[in-house]
Design a protein around this motif. Structure first.
Motif, short mmCIF file in Angstrom:
data_model
loop_
_atom_site.label_atom_id
_atom_site.label_comp_id
_atom_site.label_asym_id
_atom_site.label_seq_id
_atom_site.Cartn_x
_atom_site.Cartn_y
_atom_site.Cartn_z
N TRP A 1 -23.49 -12.77 67.96
CA TRP A 1 -23.62 -13.48 69.07
C TRP A 1 -23.04 -12.51 70.17
N ASP A 2 -21.60 -12.70 69.72
CA ASP A 2 -19.97 -12.03 70.85
C ASP A 2 -20.26 -10.28 70.52
N ILE A 3 -20.56 -10.13 70.00
CA ILE A 3 -20.42 -8.39 69.69
C ILE A 3 -21.37 -7.85 70.05
N GLN A 4 -22.78 -8.76 69.51
CA GLN A 4 -24.03 -7.86 70.53
C GLN A 4 -23.97 -8.46 71.72
N SER A 5 -23.88 -9.32 72.33
CA SER A 5 -22.90 -9.50 73.51
C SER A 5 -22.85 -8.54 74.86
N SER A 6 -21.53 -7.92 74.19
CA SER A 6 -20.34 -7.29 74.61
C SER A 6 -20.95 -5.83 74.40
N TYR A 7 -22.11 -5.63 73.37
CA TYR A 7 -22.38 -4.17 73.61
C TYR A 7 -23.71 -4.12 74.18
N VAL A 8 -24.31 -4.99 74.06
CA VAL A 8 -25.29 -4.65 75.44
C VAL A 8 -24.91 -4.32 76.44
N ASN A 9 -23.99 -4.76 76.81
CA ASN A 9 -22.97 -5.05 78.49
C ASN A 9 -22.84 -3.95 78.71
N TYR A 10 -22.03 -3.21 77.26
CA TYR A 10 -21.97 -1.82 77.54
C TYR A 10 -22.31 -0.86 78.03
N LEU A 11 -24.41 -0.99 77.14
CA LEU A 11 -25.46 -0.17 76.68
C LEU A 11 -25.75 0.10 78.16
N LYS A 12 -25.89 -1.20 78.80
CA LYS A 12 -25.76 -0.99 80.58
C LYS A 12 -25.03 -0.31 81.66
N LYS A 13 -24.01 -0.71 81.12
CA LYS A 13 -22.67 0.49 81.73
C LYS A 13 -23.19 1.84 81.77
N PHE A 14 -23.39 1.79 80.65
CA PHE A 14 -23.88 3.68 80.27
C PHE A 14 -25.50 3.93 80.47
N ASP A 15 -25.60 3.42 81.19
CA ASP A 15 -27.40 3.87 81.97
C ASP A 15 -28.38 3.65 80.58
N LEU A 16 -28.11 2.76 79.95
CA LEU A 16 -28.77 2.82 78.51
C LEU A 16 -29.57 1.31 78.47
N ASP A 17 -30.86 1.41 79.04
CA ASP A 17 -32.20 0.34 79.47
C ASP A 17 -32.45 -0.10 78.46
N ASP A 18 -33.51 1.76 78.12
CA ASP A 18 -34.56 0.70 77.25
C ASP A 18 -34.05 0.22 76.65
N LEU A 19 -34.02 -0.90 75.95
CA LEU A 19 -32.84 -1.52 74.47
C LEU A 19 -34.29 -1.27 73.69
N ASP A 20 -35.80 -1.16 73.85
CA ASP A 20 -36.89 -1.82 72.64
C ASP A 20 -36.70 0.02 72.06
N LYS A 21 -35.81 0.63 72.44
CA LYS A 21 -36.16 2.73 72.80
C LYS A 21 -36.07 2.50 71.07
N SER A 22 -36.57 3.13 69.92
CA SER A 22 -36.24 3.72 68.41
C SER A 22 -34.90 4.40 68.33
#
Length: 540
Positions: free
Chosen positions: A128-149
């Motif tokens: 859960w910690d890894i996933q939360s940190s990973y998603v936070n970084y995705l958003k910092k790099f403007d990758l907001d469409d998390l459900d995209k293949s």
């Protein structure tokens, strides 16, 4: 600082290539290391040794790999992500491709989401910690469409995902392999900020000298089978090498003067030769050996012979009030551009902004929807792009460059032996007859550069030319471009390269092209202002 790991007595031979010869390396907790060296010298192999995917040769004394902790965890962020085997994953859960245990639990949870034992195991492994940190970084790099293949992502978006995976990893040592390839400058600078503040121990292979200088405080240089370690920034290391080169030149000059005196003495007549001392004869040979050693330690030089067509026309391309659309999408408005002979232009802008389209307009492969374009008669434009033609890996460099002949005719009409031409690009006598399949990725890139530069052009276009080139080759390409007399356009994200080669910068912004004098440094404050403006607008 405590030692995390050390490698001792490291020897490795691949075929006729001696990658490591009794090399040593220690990595301390908190080290931020830049790993440099010519392509094919062993950077990627060292990463494999650290991960224990490659074992050095048996030797005496034997190879030692000492770790501070047997459960020591090393995490590699590769140049290319494995999208093919994980194309069923979304952006949000692609990190699981790097964590086999978590991936297996996730698959089981999809079958039985009420299994508390699986949830507990996922938590124990810090999923859960890894996933939360990973998603936070995705958003910092403007990758907001998390459900995209993930298979629908562009190359640049995949790289942003890779950055997020590496930054969220909690391993003791992170290995980064060319993390900024194919990224725009804005993303690279965000990555620099995150890397500087992550507080982790890492080693990074990169040709981006700005990145190395801003994010590392220790340089490891693989050269001639050894790993030289320098504590300091990349610029500090360059200063050190420069001082070392000056000292080598002084020593070489002294030794050559001494060698000339000794050679004159050795060449004296029969009577003198009969009375010369054995010690002085040995001294003569020692001096010659020292000279050869200093020469071999001097920097290799790549001779890159860009040639132009000899055209005397100063004005090559002129566009007035140009507008261009691709289908229903408007790409450019109000283009007013001039390319003249001797222009060195840096073309920058976000991925997808239209850089490739603009080059095709110059080549007249695409036409403006409105406005006027005037090209010089029979304008020859040659593009060295990032999607380079594949090489026939069953052949040798000698065969693909020579095309069945011992000599090549260069763009300016000069005739040169194929072996001598390849030597200019740092290929030795063994490599020119070696199957291309056995060359490193960087060596293949250098070979493509050699094939490309046989030609002549009025306008050279380099699209991401520094990708996969080692720093030494990049610096020598810079030197050639600076002295080149015809027009050059460089599309790239290597800020040092743009600074050192370009006298004009074109920025694609808001479907227009803004013109700046100078290289990246001149435009950097403007780019930062645009970034701040973007952040402010997001808060509205």
């Amino acid at each position: 600082m405590s030692v995390l790991l050390s490698l001792q007595n490291m020897n490795l031979v691949f075929g006729q290539r001696h990658l490591f010869n009794d090399a040593q390396l220690s990595i301390n907790k908190g080290d931020r290391i830049g790993l440099i060296g010519l392509n094919g010298q062993g950077k990627s192999t060292l990463f494999n040794i650290l991960q224990e995917k490659v074992k050095p040769d048996q030797s005496k004394p034997q190879f030692l790999y000492d770790k501070s902790n047997e459960k020591f965890d090393i995490f590699l962020v590769p140049q290319e992500l494995n999208i093919k085997d994980y194309k069923h994953l979304t952006v949000e859960n692609y990190y699981l491709a790097f964590y086999p245990e978590l991936y297996k639990i996730q698959q089981e949870l999809e079958k039985d989401y009420s299994n508390e034992k699986l949830f507990s195991e996922f938590e124990r492994l810090k999923g859960w910690d890894i996933q939360s940190s990973y998603v936070n970084y995705l958003k910092k790099f403007d990758l907001d469409d998390l459900d995209k293949s993930v298979e629908l992502l562009s190359g640049g978006q995949q790289r942003k995902m890779a950055l997020s995976i590496g930054l969220s990893a909690n391993a003791e040592l992170i290995l980064w392999d060319e993390p900024t390839n194919h990224l725009d400058i804005e993303t690279i600078e965000r990555f620099e900020d995150e890397l500087q503040n992550c507080g982790k121990t890492y080693m990074i292979i990169s040709h981006d000298r700005y990145l190395l200088n801003h994010t590392t405080d220790k340089i490891c240089h693989i050269e001639k089978g050894k790993i030289a370690v320098f504590n300091g920034t990349y610029l500090d290391y360059l200063d050190y090498l420069n001082e070392k080169e000056i000292e080598l030149a002084k020593n070489l000059d002294k030794l050559q003067n001494r060698h000339r005196r000794e050679l004159s003495w050795m060449r004296q007549g029969i009577k003198a030769r009969g009375t010369r001392s054995k010690k002085r004869v040995e001294g003569f040979h020692n001096v010659k050996g020292e000279i050869d050693k200093i020469k071999s330690n001097a920097k290799q030089v790549v001779n890159l012979g860009l040639t132009h067509s000899g055209r005397k026309t100063k004005l090559l391309v002129q566009i007035k009030d140009g507008n261009f659309s691709y289908g229903a999408e408007n790409i450019f408005n109000e283009l007013n551009l001039v390319i003249a002979k001797k222009d060195k232009i840096a073309l920058i802008g976000p991925n997808g902004a239209g850089k490739t389209s603009l080059i095709k307009i110059f080549q007249e492969k695409l036409k403006l929807n409105s406005g006027t374009q005037k090209n010089a008669h029979d304008l020859k434009v040659i593009v060295f792009d990032q999607h380079r033609e594949s090489l026939d890996e069953t052949k040798t460099p000698l065969e693909v460059v020579g095309e069945g002949s011992d000599f090549i005719i260069l763009g300016d009409g000069r005739k040169k032996h194929v072996t001598a031409y390849l030597t200019d690009f740092l290929f030795d006598s063994n490599q020119v007859n070696r199957s291309i399949s056995k060359l490193s990725g960087g060596e293949k890139n250098r070979l493509q550069l050699a094939m490309f530069m046989k030609q002549s052009a009025d306008l050279w276009v380099f699209d991401e030319p520094t990708n996969d080139l080692d720093i030494e080759t990049i610096e020598l390409l810079e030197k050639e471009l600076k002295s080149y007399t015809s027009a050059v356009i460089i599309i790239g994200h290597d800020r040092a390269f743009l600074d050192n080669t370009c006298n004009t910068t074109w920025l694609i912004h808001d479907k227009k092209i803004e013109n700046f004098e100078g290289g990246y440094t001149q435009i950097a404050p403007y780019l930062h202002a645009l970034e701040q403006e973007k952040k402010l607008n997001a808060l509205k």
